[in-house]
Write a protein that holds these residues in place. Structure first.
Motif, PDB file in Angstrom:
ATOM      1  N   ALA A 120       0.854  -1.190   0.000  1.00 15.09           N
ATOM      2  CA  ALA A 120       0.000   0.000   0.000  1.00 15.09           C
ATOM      3  C   ALA A 120       0.887   1.236   0.000  1.00 15.09           C
ATOM      4  CB  ALA A 120      -0.927   0.012   1.207  1.00 15.09           C
ATOM      5  N   ASP A 121       0.343   2.330  -0.484  1.00 14.12           N
ATOM      6  CA  ASP A 121       1.051   3.607  -0.475  1.00 14.12           C
ATOM      7  C   ASP A 121       0.713   4.370   0.797  1.00 14.12           C
ATOM      8  OD1 ASP A 121       2.214   3.191  -2.955  1.00 14.12           O
ATOM      9  OD2 ASP A 121       0.578   4.169  -4.047  1.00 14.12           O
ATOM     10  N   LEU A 122       1.750   4.855   1.482  1.00 12.17           N
ATOM     11  CA  LEU A 122       1.595   5.721   2.644  1.00 12.17           C
ATOM     12  C   LEU A 122       2.455   6.953   2.447  1.00 12.17           C
ATOM     13  CD1 LEU A 122       1.920   3.146   5.583  1.00 12.17           C
ATOM     14  CD2 LEU A 122      -0.196   4.174   4.754  1.00 12.17           C
ATOM     15  N   THR A 123       1.987   8.093   2.939  1.00 11.12           N
ATOM     16  CA  THR A 123       2.829   9.282   2.913  1.00 11.12           C
ATOM     17  C   THR A 123       3.902   9.157   3.997  1.00 11.12           C
ATOM     18  OG1 THR A 123       1.496  10.503   4.510  1.00 11.12           O
ATOM     19  CG2 THR A 123       0.861  10.669   2.181  1.00 11.12           C
ATOM     20  N   GLY A 124       4.921   9.991   3.885  1.00 14.80           N
ATOM     21  CA  GLY A 124       5.941   9.996   4.918  1.00 14.80           C
ATOM     22  C   GLY A 124       5.355  10.326   6.274  1.00 14.80           C
ATOM     23  N   ALA A 125       4.402  11.253   6.299  1.00 13.73           N
ATOM     24  CA  ALA A 125       3.754  11.614   7.563  1.00 13.73           C
ATOM     25  C   ALA A 125       2.997  10.426   8.151  1.00 13.73           C
ATOM     26  CB  ALA A 125       2.813  12.802   7.332  1.00 13.73           C
ATOM     27  N   GLN A 126       2.327   9.650   7.277  1.00 14.93           N
ATOM     28  CA  GLN A 126       1.613   8.471   7.762  1.00 14.93           C
ATOM     29  C   GLN A 126       2.578   7.412   8.281  1.00 14.93           C
ATOM     30  OE1 GLN A 126      -0.691   7.775   4.127  1.00 14.93           O
ATOM     31  NE2 GLN A 126      -2.591   8.073   5.302  1.00 14.93           N
ATOM     32  N   LEU A 127       3.707   7.258   7.616  1.00 15.50           N
ATOM     33  CA  LEU A 127       4.685   6.271   8.053  1.00 15.50           C
ATOM     34  C   LEU A 127       5.248   6.645   9.418  1.00 15.50           C
ATOM     35  CD1 LEU A 127       5.995   3.653   7.244  1.00 15.50           C
ATOM     36  CD2 LEU A 127       7.681   4.928   5.912  1.00 15.50           C
ATOM     37  N   VAL A 181       3.428  -4.933   4.225  1.00 19.92           N
ATOM     38  CA  VAL A 181       3.074  -5.479   5.539  1.00 19.92           C
ATOM     39  C   VAL A 181       2.220  -6.720   5.300  1.00 19.92           C
ATOM     40  CG1 VAL A 181       3.130  -3.260   6.766  1.00 19.92           C
ATOM     41  CG2 VAL A 181       0.992  -4.037   5.707  1.00 19.92           C
ATOM     42  N   ASN A 182       2.022  -7.519   6.345  1.00 14.55           N
ATOM     43  CA  ASN A 182       1.134  -8.669   6.155  1.00 14.55           C
ATOM     44  C   ASN A 182      -0.324  -8.222   6.209  1.00 14.55           C
ATOM     45  OD1 ASN A 182       0.305  -8.632   8.928  1.00 14.55           O
ATOM     46  ND2 ASN A 182       2.087  -9.854   9.491  1.00 14.55           N
ATOM     47  N   SER A 183      -1.214  -9.104   5.785  1.00 17.06           N
ATOM     48  CA  SER A 183      -2.627  -8.751   5.664  1.00 17.06           C
ATOM     49  C   SER A 183      -3.254  -8.399   7.006  1.00 17.06           C
ATOM     50  CB  SER A 183      -3.397  -9.902   5.012  1.00 17.06           C
ATOM     51  OG  SER A 183      -3.123 -11.140   5.646  1.00 17.06           O
ATOM     52  N   PHE A 184      -2.757  -8.958   8.080  1.00 11.83           N
ATOM     53  CA  PHE A 184      -3.271  -8.627   9.408  1.00 11.83           C
ATOM     54  C   PHE A 184      -2.996  -7.159   9.730  1.00 11.83           C
ATOM     55  CE2 PHE A 184      -2.056  -8.472  14.025  1.00 11.83           C
ATOM     56  CZ  PHE A 184      -3.344  -8.451  14.521  1.00 11.83           C
ATOM     57  N   GLY A 225      -3.811   3.032   3.938  1.00  6.61           N
ATOM     58  CA  GLY A 225      -2.984   3.031   2.741  1.00  6.61           C
ATOM     59  C   GLY A 225      -3.814   2.964   1.466  1.00  6.61           C
ATOM     60  N   THR A 226      -3.262   3.483   0.398  1.00  8.59           N
ATOM     61  CA  THR A 226      -3.964   3.480  -0.893  1.00  8.59           C
ATOM     62  C   THR A 226      -3.215   2.609  -1.896  1.00  8.59           C
ATOM     63  OG1 THR A 226      -2.759   5.461  -1.603  1.00  8.59           O
ATOM     64  CG2 THR A 226      -4.875   5.784  -0.473  1.00  8.59           C
ATOM     65  N   GLY A 227      -3.873   2.307  -3.001  1.00 10.69           N
ATOM     66  CA  GLY A 227      -3.264   1.493  -4.045  1.00 10.69           C
ATOM     67  C   GLY A 227      -2.898   0.106  -3.576  1.00 10.69           C
ATOM     68  N   PRO A 228      -3.804  -0.601  -2.923  1.00 10.42           N
ATOM     69  CA  PRO A 228      -3.460  -1.907  -2.364  1.00 10.42           C
ATOM     70  C   PRO A 228      -3.149  -2.948  -3.430  1.00 10.42           C
ATOM     71  CG  PRO A 228      -5.834  -1.553  -2.249  1.00 10.42           C
ATOM     72  CD  PRO A 228      -5.228  -0.261  -2.708  1.00 10.42           C
ATOM     73  N   LEU A 229      -2.227  -3.835  -3.098  1.00 12.55           N
ATOM     74  CA  LEU A 229      -1.888  -4.962  -3.961  1.00 12.55           C
ATOM     75  C   LEU A 229      -1.578  -6.145  -3.055  1.00 12.55           C
ATOM     76  CD1 LEU A 229      -1.270  -6.095  -6.801  1.00 12.55           C
ATOM     77  CD2 LEU A 229       1.089  -5.311  -6.493  1.00 12.55           C
ATOM     78  N   VAL A 230      -2.172  -7.301  -3.341  1.00 13.75           N
ATOM     79  CA  VAL A 230      -2.010  -8.495  -2.503  1.00 13.75           C
ATOM     80  C   VAL A 230      -1.043  -9.465  -3.174  1.00 13.75           C
ATOM     81  CG1 VAL A 230      -3.176 -10.456  -1.436  1.00 13.75           C
ATOM     82  CG2 VAL A 230      -4.329  -8.229  -1.560  1.00 13.75           C
TER      83      VAL A 230
END
Length: 604
Positions: A480-487, A548-551, A565-570
């Protein structure tokens, strides 16, 4: 509760409480003493036994918790306990294994016609391959042979959802894998209790809320609950359609139900626990006063559960303790936990008063006993393990990598946690080359890797079975995409919010470094200006691809920002990611060196 004379002899690290010795109480005590001779207790693990008069009956309660399908002796630190010596020193003792647990329990029951065996949840889930590969049917079969009478559910009983838990209780072949042998799985011979787990549609418990053990005229009721916070530590699919209620309110509710049925001796099985002041299983929890040597959620629970409950068997934190924590009326009450993985069991003596139907609390004695490996193996357990190992061997014995030394799972940042994070980062890069960081929750790392492992695999070889033991949940690796602030906020959530009291330090992939200052409080413990990714400060406005893991991706373990997070990919499951990484980065001549666990600088 009726009072009886103080017993001679010691519990491990505590004293039995005396009856009041003033005025009329003296006469009462004298009269009781004449009718009820004190029972001698000899040695650290032995019990002298004298027949009791008709009014009083000793009831033996043997209990354990958090077995997690560990049928074979756990390896490394997971297979040892720390024992406090008379001179204050400590030593470690190898412990655990169903073959030895069965022998110890069977020996303990000898001479005790009134004996109950109970458990505090997490009997299954996060299990080694021997059990987990077969959806924990081997563990249920083993618990049947152990003559387990009753257990509460734990959070890991919901790893595969309520339907699978019902199958473990009631039997039947797995809905997708089918039957593993030519015999239909029979299910548990003992009841799982889930008093505070309700079906959202019916508003009723999904399994029995309580159960009553009876022998002749002796009755002991059991109420089973798991921690109310289970949804925050289990995948969303596992608890879909369920609601989890307050532990204290639920126990108090069903204690009244049992009392209305004439059951006045009550034990609560609670899958929630505490944090002892010592790592030694036999330390004195009450040295500075009742319950002074323990902290954590179980303390408030114990102080608020109705006095109608006579003892609390707990779990979840994988710690060992036997503590007297006063109930709301101020009377002492035993609260116990037997660590995890079958390394200990708790031996509690409850004195049942036939006249009142209640437990004489002043006579309650309890101690944790080590499941040592110096006793004969139980032949039926050896056969069970052998049968299931034969089925698992073609998969479990396959090498997936090589290590140059032990990869331990200890410390704020562990080598094993770092290795998993590196594997997930590599998998993430295969899915999307933009992936720059991976984070692994510490609770999802169930074991380390040992260099000199058991069996004929050879030193340094990592088998699929060992990898399965490390990561048994079958979570997927999600991007997923996170901003630096979110991280930055994610890192702060390790030590604030739901995790402030008991921090959950995420294991970082190579390239992510920062300082954790434990002398501070809350989110301030993460030193923001120390955070670096590949040597550069995080840009609050920049976007980072995070694995990260799905949990965790669902906000589990108190990390709500990860769910934003945005743009999820499994991707593939986490064990596949680890196995692929080990295979690609190691060989017999060039094994992986354990990470040095120096990505987080800890200030204490």
């Amino acid at each position: 509760m009726p009072a009886v004379p103080r017993r001679t002899g010691r519990r491990t690290g505590r004293r039995a409480y005396a009856v009041l010795a003033t005025g009329a109480a003296l006469a009462t005590a004298a009269a009781l003493t004449a009718a009820l001779p004190a029972q001698a207790h000899t040695g650290k693990g032995g019990h002298g036994h004298h027949p009791r008069p008709g009014r009083y009956q000793d009831v033996q309660l043997l209990s354990f918790n958090d077995l997690h399908g560990n049928l074979e002796p756990p390896s490394g630190s997971s297979g040892r306990v720390t024992e406090l010596q008379p001179d204050g020193a400590t030593k470690t003792v190898d412990a655990g294994g169903a073959e030895y647990l069965a022998t110890h329990l069977r020996q303990a029951r000898k001479g005790h016609p009134y004996s109950i065996t109970a458990a505090g949840g997490d009997m299954v889930g996060a299990s080694p391959l021997l059990s987990g590969l077969f959806h924990d049917e081997p563990t249920i079969e083993a618990l049947n042979k152990l003559k387990l009478d009753v257990t509460s559910v734990g959070n890991h009983e919901f790893d595969e959802g309520a339907r699978e838990l019902a199958r473990l209780q009631n039997g039947g072949c797995h809905p997708t894998d089918g039957c593993y042998t030519d015999k239909k799985f029979k299910g548990a011979n003992f009841p799982y209790l889930a008093a505070n787990v309700l079906d959202e549609k019916t508003r009723k418990p999904i399994l029995k809320p309580y159960w009553v053990w009876k022998k002749k005229d002796v009755k002991v009721g059991f109420i089973g609950v798991t921690l109310e916070g289970t949804p925050g530590i289990v995948s969303a699919d596992g608890v879909k359609g369920l609601s989890f209620k307050d532990e204290v309110e639920t126990i108090n509710k069903y204690a009244k139900v049992l009392q209305r049925q004439g059951v006045r001796s009550i034990v609560a099985l609670i899958h929630e626990g505490g944090y002892p002041a010592s790592g030694s299983y036999n330390y004195d929890c009450d040295a500075a006063g009742p319950g002074s040597g323990i902290s954590g959620p179980i303390v408030d629970i114990a102080k608020n559960v109705t006095p109608a409950v006579d003892a609390l068997v707990t779990g979840h934190t994988h710690n060992a303790y036997v503590c007297d924590i006063p109930d709301p009326s101020g009377r002492s009450r035993m609260v116990t936990s037997a660590a995890s993985f079958g390394r200990l069991y708790t031996d509690t003596t409850l004195t049942y008063d036939r006249r009142t139907g209640d437990i004489a609390r002043t006579a309650v004695k309890s101690a944790n006993r080590v499941v040592t490996r110096d006793v004969p193996k139980a032949a039926d357990m050896t056969d069970l393990i052998s049968r299931w190992n034969t089925l698992a061997a073609p998969i479990g014995n396959r090498p997936i990598g090589y290590v140059s030394g032990d990869v331990n799972n200890t410390g704020t940042e562990s080598p094993m946690g770092d290795l998993i994070a590196d594997a997930q980062l590599a998998h993430g890069k295969e899915l999307d080359p933009r992936t720059s960081v991976a984070l692994m929750n510490p609770g999802g790392v169930r074991a380390g890797l040992t260099y000199a492992a058991k069996g004929a695999e050879g030193d340094g070889v990592v088998t699929y079975a060992e990898g399965f033991t490390v990561q048994p949940f079958a979570n997927t690796v999600n991007l997923a995409d996170l901003t630096g602030a979110q991280l930055v906020q994610v890192l702060k959530e390790q030590v604030s919010g739901a995790n402030e009291a008991a921090p959950k330090i995420l294991q970082p992939s190579a390239g992510l470094t920062y300082t954790l200052d434990l002398t501070k409080s809350g989110a301030d413990r993460v030193v923001t200006d120390s955070i670096r990714l590949n040597g550069a400060p995080l840009d609050p406005a920049a976007t980072y691809r995070v694995a990260v893991n799905s949990f965790l991706a669902g906000g589990g373990d108190g990390f709500p920002t990860l769910a934003k997070g945005t743009g999820p990919l499994v991707g593939s499951d986490d064990l596949t990611a680890l196995a692929t990484y080990l295979t690609a980065h190691s060989s017999p001549s060039s094994p992986i060196t354990p990470p040095t666990a120096d990505r987080i600088t800890v200030v204490r």
